[in-house]
Design an enzyme around this catalytic site. Structure first.
Site, short mmCIF file in Angstrom:
data_model
loop_
_atom_site.label_atom_id
_atom_site.label_comp_id
_atom_site.label_asym_id
_atom_site.label_seq_id
_atom_site.Cartn_x
_atom_site.Cartn_y
_atom_site.Cartn_z
N LYS A 112 0.95 -0.96 0.00
CA LYS A 112 0.01 -0.08 -0.02
C LYS A 112 0.91 1.36 0.11
O LYS A 112 2.19 1.33 0.47
CB LYS A 112 -0.94 0.15 1.19
CG LYS A 112 -2.01 0.83 1.13
CD LYS A 112 -3.35 0.06 0.49
CE LYS A 112 -4.69 0.98 0.56
NZ LYS A 112 -5.70 -0.01 0.40
P1 NAD Z 1 -13.21 7.75 -2.53
O1 NAD Z 1 -11.79 8.60 -2.48
O2 NAD Z 1 -13.52 7.09 -3.63
O3 NAD Z 1 -14.09 8.04 -1.23
C1 NAD Z 1 -13.87 8.50 -0.14
C2 NAD Z 1 -15.08 8.97 0.57
O4 NAD Z 1 -14.58 9.10 2.04
C3 NAD Z 1 -15.32 10.40 0.07
O5 NAD Z 1 -16.69 10.59 -0.07
C4 NAD Z 1 -14.83 11.23 1.15
O6 NAD Z 1 -15.59 12.58 1.21
C5 NAD Z 1 -15.10 10.40 2.24
N1 NAD Z 1 -14.24 11.04 3.62
C6 NAD Z 1 -13.01 11.58 3.79
N2 NAD Z 1 -12.70 11.93 4.76
C7 NAD Z 1 -13.89 11.81 5.41
C8 NAD Z 1 -14.26 12.18 6.97
N3 NAD Z 1 -13.10 12.55 7.69
N4 NAD Z 1 -15.41 11.85 7.44
C9 NAD Z 1 -16.40 11.30 6.17
N5 NAD Z 1 -16.01 10.99 5.13
C10 NAD Z 1 -14.81 11.22 4.71
O7 NAD Z 1 -12.30 6.37 -1.68
P2 NAD Z 1 -12.84 4.79 -1.73
O8 NAD Z 1 -12.17 4.03 -2.89
O9 NAD Z 1 -14.21 4.67 -1.86
O10 NAD Z 1 -12.27 4.37 -0.56
C11 NAD Z 1 -13.06 4.47 0.55
C12 NAD Z 1 -12.62 3.39 1.94
O11 NAD Z 1 -12.76 2.00 1.11
C13 NAD Z 1 -11.00 3.36 2.20
O12 NAD Z 1 -11.12 3.06 3.62
C14 NAD Z 1 -10.48 2.43 1.10
O13 NAD Z 1 -9.26 1.86 1.75
C15 NAD Z 1 -11.24 1.41 1.27
N6 NAD Z 1 -11.30 0.31 0.00
C16 NAD Z 1 -11.44 0.84 -1.37
C17 NAD Z 1 -11.39 -0.12 -2.41
C18 NAD Z 1 -11.54 0.37 -3.69
O14 NAD Z 1 -11.47 -0.65 -4.58
N7 NAD Z 1 -11.51 1.76 -4.09
C19 NAD Z 1 -11.03 -1.27 -2.05
C20 NAD Z 1 -11.29 -1.97 -0.56
C21 NAD Z 1 -11.16 -0.94 0.28
#
Ligand code: NAD
Length: 427
Positions: A112
């Site tokens: 990561k």
């Molecule tokens: P993204 O950037 O598309 O979305 C992130 C969201 O979190 C946004 O809506 C943002 O406004 C919100 N956010 C940020 N800070 C915040 C706060 N302090 N309080 C409330 N909301 C807040 O990211 P994503 O890809 O959707 O990832 C989200 C989570 O899922 C992360 O923990 C990531 O590690 C995990 N994840 C993502 C994937 C993937 O395929 N994208 C896979 C597995 C896990």
């Protein structure tokens, strides 16, 4: 020359993942030597690189890539562009990836990384230059059979396309097309997989469906809330709505909103697309205090934002019967003890959000084989794979009389332990 200092709080995710690991290792009686190996990260790469901004000034950025373990295959895991990215966060998230890939039965290890920036402060052209220069700085520390990044917070398919293009452009032209799978989560036109965009959210809902079946419950009419309305949050809400569940609360970095009659995920997503990804200003909702979010009266909570969001500060307020961890590390160890005591089920992150890395694996295979897979086939494969991991987690929980997070870890650690015992330790 200008440098920007980002003031941020330590996230504590590393302490969390190590507590979870040590607990599972104790419960299963993990081999001592293998425990030592898995307690350390293999490689930790920190790069500082300059980029020219639109105003002609130069800024120096710091990027990270932590490679935790590659016993099962190449390092695999996302890149995050966020002010909280530092070496500890990258370590924790890399370690979670090792367990996640092992639990899902994939031929991958865990990695990561990311850049410590707030992308909102940069233009699209600046973000492109930052991404390309970061990729160049990582050089041969990433590669299709070595370490394969993917999207995470604030990184999307466009950023993956720039990484792929930079990587292949700095290699011999003869190998150009053999290297596109250096990164997954690319746009479909650039070798991406149809369905990778929704794979994580789809997988989250597949685990919730498996939970509902186990508990003899119907998701129709169930009220749920989502923290984070980005890739994972939106797609999870989309697939929950398809099951007839009702989205009643959403929180993101821009605000916290509730409507007990339901919020349409599609209308909210359309709104966000036109509002720089933010939910703030969406009509027909009541705005509430951020701290009260997890206490909303609902059946299911889907955290899909950052780590350590459910803590001692709010665990006692939670009324839901299920927490499905779309985010990585959203629940800290102390809060989890309270939730389990209250009888709340938790589908742990390494299981719940593993649809993302599984979708990435299919994209990688598609690229290696020069194929184009169909979305219908991808979603069937994804649901099958995640259901197998869910059932293994349940069975192991019964066997060890433990909670689901610990049993998910045990399934992953058993696979790693077996590999090390069979192969031995070089030399
Ligand atoms: P993204 O950037 O598309 O979305 C992130 C969201 O979190 C946004 O809506 C943002 O406004 C919100 N956010 C940020 N800070 C915040 C706060 N302090 N309080 C409330 N909301 C807040 O990211 P994503 O890809 O959707 O990832 C989200 C989570 O899922 C992360 O923990 C990531 O590690 C995990 N994840 C993502 C994937 C993937 O395929 N994208 C896979 C597995 C896990």
């Amino acid at each position: 020359m200008e440098t920007k200092t980002i003031v941020k709080q330590k996230t504590g995710m590393y302490e969390n993942v190590m507590k979870q690991f040590n607990h599972a290792a104790d419960v299963m009686g993990l081999n001592e030597g293998i425990r030592k190996i898995l307690s350390a990260t293999n490689n930790e790469i920190v790069v500082h690189f300059p980029v020219k901004l639109d105003n002609g000034k130069i800024e120096v950025f710091t990027g990270y890539r932590v490679q935790h373990n590659n016993a099962l295959g190449p390092y695999k895991g996302g890149l995050r562009f966020h002010p909280t990215v530092d070496i500890d966060a990258a370590r924790a998230l890399a370690i979670w990836m090792t367990w996640k890939s092992a639990l899902a039965g994939l031929p991958y290890g865990g990695g990561k990384g990311g850049i410590q920036i707030d992308p909102k402060n940069y233009s699209q052209a600046e973000l492109e230059r930052i991404t390309r220069r970061f990729t160049y700085a990582l050089g041969d520390n990433i590669g299709p059979d070595l370490d394969i990044p993917a999207p995470d917070v604030n990184t999307n398919s466009q950023i993956m396309a720039w990484i792929a293009d930079t990587y292949v452009s700095t290699k011999s032209p003869a190998n150009r097309h053999n290297n596109l799978h250096v990164v997954t989560g690319k746009p479909v036109g650039s070798g991406g997989l149809e369905g990778r965009d929704r794979a994580t959210g789809f997988g989250v809902v597949a685990t919730i469906k498996a939970w509902a079946q186990l508990k003899n419950k119907n998701l129709k009419g169930k009220k749920f809330i989502v923290q984070g309305f980005g890739n994972v949050g939106y797609w999870a809400a989309h697939f929950m709505a398809k099951e007839g569940a009702i989205l009643i609360g959403v929180q993101d970095a821009s605000g916290t909103m509730i409507n007990n009659n339901g919020i349409d995920p599609e209308a909210l997503n359309d709104y966000c697309q036109k509002n720089k990804g933010a939910i703030a200003g969406f009509p027909n909702v009541e705005l509430i205090e951020a701290e009260t979010f997890f206490g909303i009266d609902c059946d299911i909570i889907i955290p899909a934002a950052l780590g350590n969001q459910i803590t001692l500060k709010n665990a006692n307020d939670i009324k839901a019967e299920l927490i499905a961890e779309g985010a990585n590390g959203p629940t800290d160890v102390a809060a989890e003890a309270i939730l389990l005591e209250k009888g709340i089920n938790i589908i742990p992150d390494i299981l719940c959000n593993s649809g993302g890395v599984t979708g990435s694996y299919y994209e990688w295979l598609q690229n290696k084989r020069s194929e184009n897979w169909k979305i219908e086939d991808v979603l069937i494969l994804l649901e099958d794979k995640i259901t197998v991991a869910f059932n293994k987690t349940l069975k192991t929980a019964e066997q060890y009389k433990t909670d689901w997070r610990t049993s998910a870890y045990i399934v992953a650690l058993q696979r790693l332990e077996q590999t090390y015992i069979e192969r031995g330790v070089f030399p």
